[in-house]
Design a protein around this motif. Structure first.
Motif, PDB file in Angstrom:
ATOM      1  N   LEU A  42     108.583  76.217 -14.759  1.00 32.31           N
ATOM      2  CA  LEU A  42     108.850  77.174 -13.694  1.00 32.31           C
ATOM      3  C   LEU A  42     108.918  76.490 -12.326  1.00 32.31           C
ATOM      4  CD1 LEU A  42     106.556  80.067 -14.962  1.00 32.31           C
ATOM      5  CD2 LEU A  42     109.052  80.095 -14.844  1.00 32.31           C
ATOM      6  N   THR A  43     108.161  75.418 -12.160  1.00 37.44           N
ATOM      7  CA  THR A  43     108.235  74.645 -10.911  1.00 37.44           C
ATOM      8  C   THR A  43     109.609  74.011 -10.749  1.00 37.44           C
ATOM      9  OG1 THR A  43     105.858  74.161 -10.965  1.00 37.44           O
ATOM     10  CG2 THR A  43     107.234  72.729  -9.609  1.00 37.44           C
ATOM     11  N   SER A  44     110.142  73.481 -11.843  1.00 37.49           N
ATOM     12  CA  SER A  44     111.477  72.849 -11.787  1.00 37.49           C
ATOM     13  C   SER A  44     112.565  73.853 -11.423  1.00 37.49           C
ATOM     14  CB  SER A  44     111.800  72.186 -13.131  1.00 37.49           C
ATOM     15  OG  SER A  44     112.019  73.154 -14.136  1.00 37.49           O
ATOM     16  N   LEU A  45     112.315  75.132 -11.693  1.00 40.41           N
ATOM     17  CA  LEU A  45     113.271  76.193 -11.355  1.00 40.41           C
ATOM     18  C   LEU A  45     113.040  76.751  -9.952  1.00 40.41           C
ATOM     19  CD1 LEU A  45     113.129  78.163 -14.741  1.00 40.41           C
ATOM     20  CD2 LEU A  45     114.998  76.676 -13.961  1.00 40.41           C
ATOM     21  N   GLY A  46     111.981  76.290  -9.289  1.00 40.35           N
ATOM     22  CA  GLY A  46     111.663  76.800  -7.958  1.00 40.35           C
ATOM     23  C   GLY A  46     110.970  78.144  -7.975  1.00 40.35           C
ATOM     24  N   VAL A  47     110.429  78.548  -9.122  1.00 40.16           N
ATOM     25  CA  VAL A  47     109.806  79.865  -9.260  1.00 40.16           C
ATOM     26  C   VAL A  47     108.338  79.839  -8.868  1.00 40.16           C
ATOM     27  CG1 VAL A  47     109.248  81.727 -10.898  1.00 40.16           C
ATOM     28  CG2 VAL A  47     111.455  80.541 -11.035  1.00 40.16           C
ATOM     29  N   VAL A  48     107.635  78.768  -9.213  1.00 41.23           N
ATOM     30  CA  VAL A  48     106.211  78.654  -8.861  1.00 41.23           C
ATOM     31  C   VAL A  48     105.975  77.343  -8.122  1.00 41.23           C
ATOM     32  CG1 VAL A  48     105.552  79.989 -10.910  1.00 41.23           C
ATOM     33  CG2 VAL A  48     105.432  77.491 -10.971  1.00 41.23           C
ATOM     34  N   GLY A  49     104.825  77.266  -7.472  1.00 42.09           N
ATOM     35  CA  GLY A  49     104.436  76.053  -6.768  1.00 42.09           C
ATOM     36  C   GLY A  49     102.926  75.999  -6.659  1.00 42.09           C
ATOM     37  N   LEU A  50     102.405  74.812  -6.383  1.00 41.68           N
ATOM     38  CA  LEU A  50     100.962  74.612  -6.251  1.00 41.68           C
ATOM     39  C   LEU A  50     100.588  74.670  -4.782  1.00 41.68           C
ATOM     40  CD1 LEU A  50      98.349  73.963  -7.822  1.00 41.68           C
ATOM     41  CD2 LEU A  50      98.854  71.535  -7.469  1.00 41.68           C
ATOM     42  N   HIS A  51      99.700  75.602  -4.437  1.00 37.24           N
ATOM     43  CA  HIS A  51      99.226  75.756  -3.058  1.00 37.24           C
ATOM     44  C   HIS A  51      97.728  75.533  -3.061  1.00 37.24           C
ATOM     45  CE1 HIS A  51      99.206  77.121   1.077  1.00 37.24           C
ATOM     46  NE2 HIS A  51      98.260  77.991   0.792  1.00 37.24           N
ATOM     47  N   HIS A  52      97.297  74.411  -2.471  1.00 35.41           N
ATOM     48  CA  HIS A  52      95.906  73.974  -2.593  1.00 35.41           C
ATOM     49  C   HIS A  52      95.594  73.831  -4.085  1.00 35.41           C
ATOM     50  CE1 HIS A  52      95.573  74.320   1.683  1.00 35.41           C
ATOM     51  NE2 HIS A  52      95.769  75.627   1.671  1.00 35.41           N
ATOM     52  N   GLU A  53      94.685  74.629  -4.636  1.00 31.43           N
ATOM     53  CA  GLU A  53      94.378  74.515  -6.060  1.00 31.43           C
ATOM     54  C   GLU A  53      95.017  75.629  -6.882  1.00 31.43           C
ATOM     55  OE1 GLU A  53      90.188  74.376  -6.560  1.00 31.43           O
ATOM     56  OE2 GLU A  53      89.958  72.403  -5.611  1.00 31.43           O
TER      57      GLU A  53
END
Length: 400
Positions: free
Chosen positions: A363-374
Motif C-alpha cells: 500500500l505504501t508503494s501505491l501511495g495509499v499509506v505512510g509511516l508517521h512517527h511510529e
C-alpha cells in the motif's frame, strides 16, 4: 481606497470559513445543477482533460511543468489552525459560561487530516485547561483503570484530544473506554472536551453509548470556502496574490484578491464535492494540479504579475485489487484507529506480523499509506481511494 473594502471583507470571510456546527447538521457539498448525476468524478476530470488537442486549449499541460516542493510550499502552505481555534471558542462560549449539568462533556469530531488534535491542543493552552494523555496500549488491553485515577479535580476543565487512541478493536480493547465514557457522560470527571476522529466516532457509536447531541464538527468546505482558503494561503507568501487560471479554458479558478468574492468557480465546486468538504484533502489535490511555464523567472521568484496554471486534477492513489479482503481489513483498521503501529495492528488483525508488513509495503508503494512517527496511516492522497474501496465491500464508513 482599495484597502478599506478588503478590510471589511476579511471579517465575514473569517467567520464563514471556519464554523463548528452540531454533527447532525453536517452536509457534504453538492453541485447545484439540473444534471447533478453527470457532474460526478468523470465530469470533474473532463474540466481539465484535453481529448481533441484542439486550438481551444489555452495551455497544453505537456508544455507546462510542475513546481518544486519548496515553491509549492510558498503557493500552498500548510493550513494554520488558529482561525479554527477561534471558531471553536465561539461555538463553546455558552457551554463554558453555563456548564450545564446535563452536558458535562462535549465531543469535537474531526474530519480526517483536519488538525483536530492540534486545534484542541491550542484551545487547551488558550484556556489553561488540563491536557489528558492517552492510555498506553498495555493499559487498554489490561483494562488498567489507573489511567482514570489521576484525573484533574472537578473544578478544572480537561481536554482529551484523541479518543481514537483510547481503544483497540479487540475482545479486550473496549472495556477501558466504556468505563471512561460512562464516568465522563455522568459528570463524574467534571467538565471536559473529547476529541475524536470521524471514523473512530462511527465505530464507537456502534459499540458504546455516545449521544450525538453533545458533538460538534467543522462545517464542510464548499467551493466558496475553498476559494477563500486557497486565496488566503497564496496571499500569505506574496504581496499580491498570483493569478490562477484553468490551463484548458484560461478562466480564473480563484478570484482576484482585490475584487469581491463572487462565489466559487465550477472547478472548486467540483473539487469540494469530490473531497466531501475536506479542506486538507482538497489542498493536496490543489497542490498537485499547479503548473508553470518552463524557463520563466517566476518559477523561482515571485513577481507582482505571477500567473499560475491549474492543470488536470489527479485521481489520487489507486488501489488495483478490487476485492482483496485483507487490504480492506487493514485499511479499515488504520482508519477507525486513526493510524496504528505494527504492534497494535497485530492485535486487531487476523494476520501475522510478516503479512501485515507485506500489506503495508504494498500500500505504501501505491501511495495509499505512510509511516508517521511510529503509526502507519492512510495518506491524504490515498484517502478517497481507501474510502471507495471500503464502501464497495460494505464496510462501516464515517459520516463525512
Amino acid at each position: 481606497m482599495n484597502s478599506q473594502p478588503s478590510e471589511k471583507a476579511e471579517k465575514p470571510e473569517a467567520i464563514a470559513l471556519w464554523e463548528y456546527i452540531p454533527i447532525s447538521d453536517f452536509e457534504c457539498p453538492i453541485v447545484l445543477s439540473a444534471d447533478v448525476a453527470r457532474q460526478k468524478w468523470r465530469m470533474f476530470k473532463r474540466l481539465f482533460t484535453n481529448t481533441d488537442h484542439s486550438s481551444e486549449q489555452i495551455k497544453s499541460e505537456e508544455a507546462l511543468q510542475t513546481f518544486s516542493r519548496a515553491r509549492l510550499d510558498e503557493l500552498v502552505p500548510e493550513i494554520d489552525w488558529h482561525a479554527a481555534v477561534d471558531a471553536l471558542d465561539c461555538a463553546l462560549d455558552d457551554w463554558i459560561q453555563n456548564q450545564p449539568n446535563d452536558s458535562p462533556v462535549k465531543f469535537i469530531v474531526g474530519h480526517p487530516f483536519m488538525g483536530n488534535g492540534e486545534i484542541l491542543a491550542r484551545w487547551t493552552g488558550r484556556h489553561s485547561a488540563r491536557l489528558i494523555a492517552k492510555p498506553k496500549q498495555e493499559q487498554i488491553l489490561d483494562n488498567d483503570q489507573s489511567w482514570l485515577n489521576h484525573w484533574p479535580d472537578s473544578q478544572t476543565c480537561w481536554v482529551l484530544p484523541n479518543l481514537d487512541k483510547c481503544f483497540l478493536r479487540h475482545a479486550e480493547g473496549l472495556a477501558l473506554i466504556r468505563r471512561f465514557l460512562a464516568l465522563a457522560l455522568n459528570g463524574d470527571l467534571g467538565t471536559g472536551l473529547i476529541g475524536c476522529d470521524s471514523w473512530s466516532w462511527a465505530y464507537l457509536r456502534r459499540v458504546c453509548f455516545i449521544p450525538s447531541s453533545n458533538a460538534l464538527t467543522l462545517r464542510a468546505f464548499d467551493g466558496e470556502r475553498l476559494s477563500i482558503l486557497f486565496s488566503q494561503l497564496a496571499d500569505s507568501a506574496h504581496n499580491k496574490q498570483p493569478i490562477f487560471l484553468n490551463a484548458k479554458t484560461g478562466k480564473a479558478v480563484l478570484p482576484d484578491s482585490q475584487e469581491e468574492n463572487n462565489g466559487a468557480s465550477k472547478d472548486l465546486e467540483q473539487l469540494a464535492m469530490r473531497c466531501q468538504g475536506n479542506a486538507e484533502i482538497a489542498r493536496q489535490f490543489w497542490r498537485e494540479s499547479l503548473r508553470d511555464e518552463p524557463n520563466k523567472e517566476s518559477l523561482e521568484k515571485s513577481t507582482s504579475e505571477l500567473t499560475i496554471w491549474v492543470g488536470q486534477f489527479t485521481e489520487g492513489a489507486i488501489i488495483p485489487d478490487a476485492n482483496d479482503e485483507n487490504i480492506a481489513l487493514i485499511l479499515h483498521a488504520l482508519l477507525i484507529h486513526n493510524g496504528l503501529p505494527v504492534s497494535a495492528l497485530a492485535e486487531v488483525l487476523p494476520f501475522s506480523d510478516y503479512q501485515i508488513m507485506d500489506l503495508l509495503l504494498r500500500l505504501t508503494s501505491l501511495g495509499v499509506v505512510g509511516l508517521h512517527h511510529e503509526d502507519w496511516q492512510i495518506t491524504p492522497m490515498g484517502y478517497l481511494a481507501s474510502r471507495q474501496y471500503l464502501n464497495a465491500q460494505n464496510f462501516l464508513l464515517d459520516d463525512f
